[in-house]
Design an enzyme around this catalytic site. Structure first.
Site, PDB file in Angstrom:
ATOM      1  N   ASP A  44       0.797  -1.234   0.000  1.00 13.35           N
ATOM      2  CA  ASP A  44       0.000   0.000   0.000  1.00 13.35           C
ATOM      3  C   ASP A  44       0.828   1.281   0.000  1.00 13.35           C
ATOM      4  OD1 ASP A  44      -2.008  -1.855   0.206  1.00 13.35           O
ATOM      5  OD2 ASP A  44      -2.563  -1.354   2.256  1.00 13.35           O
ATOM      6  N   LYS A 153      -6.242  -5.008  -3.451  1.00 18.17           N
ATOM      7  CA  LYS A 153      -6.782  -5.745  -2.300  1.00 18.17           C
ATOM      8  C   LYS A 153      -7.896  -4.939  -1.655  1.00 18.17           C
ATOM      9  CE  LYS A 153      -3.274  -4.438   1.207  1.00 18.17           C
ATOM     10  NZ  LYS A 153      -4.140  -3.772   2.202  1.00 18.17           N
ATOM     11  N   CYS A 186      -2.039  -2.996   7.647  1.00 22.06           N
ATOM     12  CA  CYS A 186      -2.000  -3.905   6.501  1.00 22.06           C
ATOM     13  C   CYS A 186      -0.736  -4.753   6.430  1.00 22.06           C
ATOM     14  CB  CYS A 186      -2.173  -3.105   5.218  1.00 22.06           C
ATOM     15  SG  CYS A 186      -3.810  -2.332   5.092  1.00 22.06           S
TER      16      CYS A 186
END
Length: 250
Positions: A44, A153, A186
């Site tokens: 990310d 995702k 995450c």
């Protein structure tokens, strides 16, 4: 600050890989791996999480210290590519109508800070973490190259409802080296899920950043090295794969 003990025990998946093996200095012990069976996971690294004006910044989180993290991840990616290690980028988000986020009668629509932020500021709807928007894009400094894999995702974990597990198995990969943001959300979620699926997870501490106070980073790193995996640094990763930078050549 990394505190790696030298001359420590080396954790190995299988003794017969010793001919191709690289050894990564890490906590709680060094870990052996082969580049062909390893992936570098970039979690990310989007404007949403790493840039001023992105989602985390707008939600009140401090993103002022992400520049060194981006620089360190850039080095780790270069080292991985040079060693033949597969690089996998994740992007978290949905379509601009948030249909992919699911219905409202679920905890993931009520609790996440990103959706709370949009409810408080409806003018941000369709902009935060929306595919095709600047917020969703990877930061300029960290762009995929041919041969890299980019996976969307929908949730914190990169294993949930994605192709990650099947791709890793098809490539024969069982060691995962983690970088990205946020360590305590995450990154840790993906590493934990990988641990449950029998992957060896290593986080490069100086190539990650937390969402929240510094204690969130420390707690996540403690959890990983104590219960779920290993902790190392970018310089030790470069040393392990034989990648020379100005820092580790000095």
């Amino acid at each position: 600050m990394m505190n790696i003990v030298e001359n420590q025990t080396v954790v190995r998946r299988a003794p017969d890989n010793a001919g191709e093996e690289r050894v990564l200095a890490a906590r709680p012990e060094a870990i052996g791996f082969t580049p062909q069976q390893t992936a570098l996971i970039v979690v990310d690294m989007q404007n949403a999480y790493a840039s001023q004006g992105g989602y985390l910044d707008l939600a009140g989180f401090d993103v002022s210290a992400t520049a060194p993290v981006i620089a360190n991840i850039k080095v780790a990616i270069a080292a991985a590519r040079a060693a033949g290690i597969k690089v996998i980028f994740f992007q978290n988000g949905w379509d601009n109508q948030y249909v992919e986020a699911g219905g409202r009668a679920r905890p993931t629509s009520i609790n996440p800070m990103r959706l709370k932020t949009m409810r408080k500021r409806p003018e941000l709807m369709g902009k935060l973490l929306a595919k095709g928007d600047w917020d969703y894009d990877l930061v300029d400094e960290l762009q995929p190259q041919p041969g890299d894999i980019v996976l969307p995702k929908p949730r914190y974990s990169g294993f949930f409802n994605t192709q990650l597990d099947s791709l890793l198995r098809s490539y024969g990969i069982h060691h995962l080296v983690f970088t990205g943001i946020a360590t305590n959300v995450c990154v840790e979620s993906t590493l934990r899920d990988g641990f449950f699926l029998e992957y060896f997870g290593v986080v490069l501490e100086d190539a990650t950043h937390q969402a929240g106070p510094e204690f969130a980073q420390k707690a996540a790193i403690y959890n990983i090295e104590t219960f779920f995996g290993w902790v190392s640094s970018v310089s030790h990763f470069c040393d392990a794969v034989g990648y020379k930078t100005e820092q580790n050549a000095a």
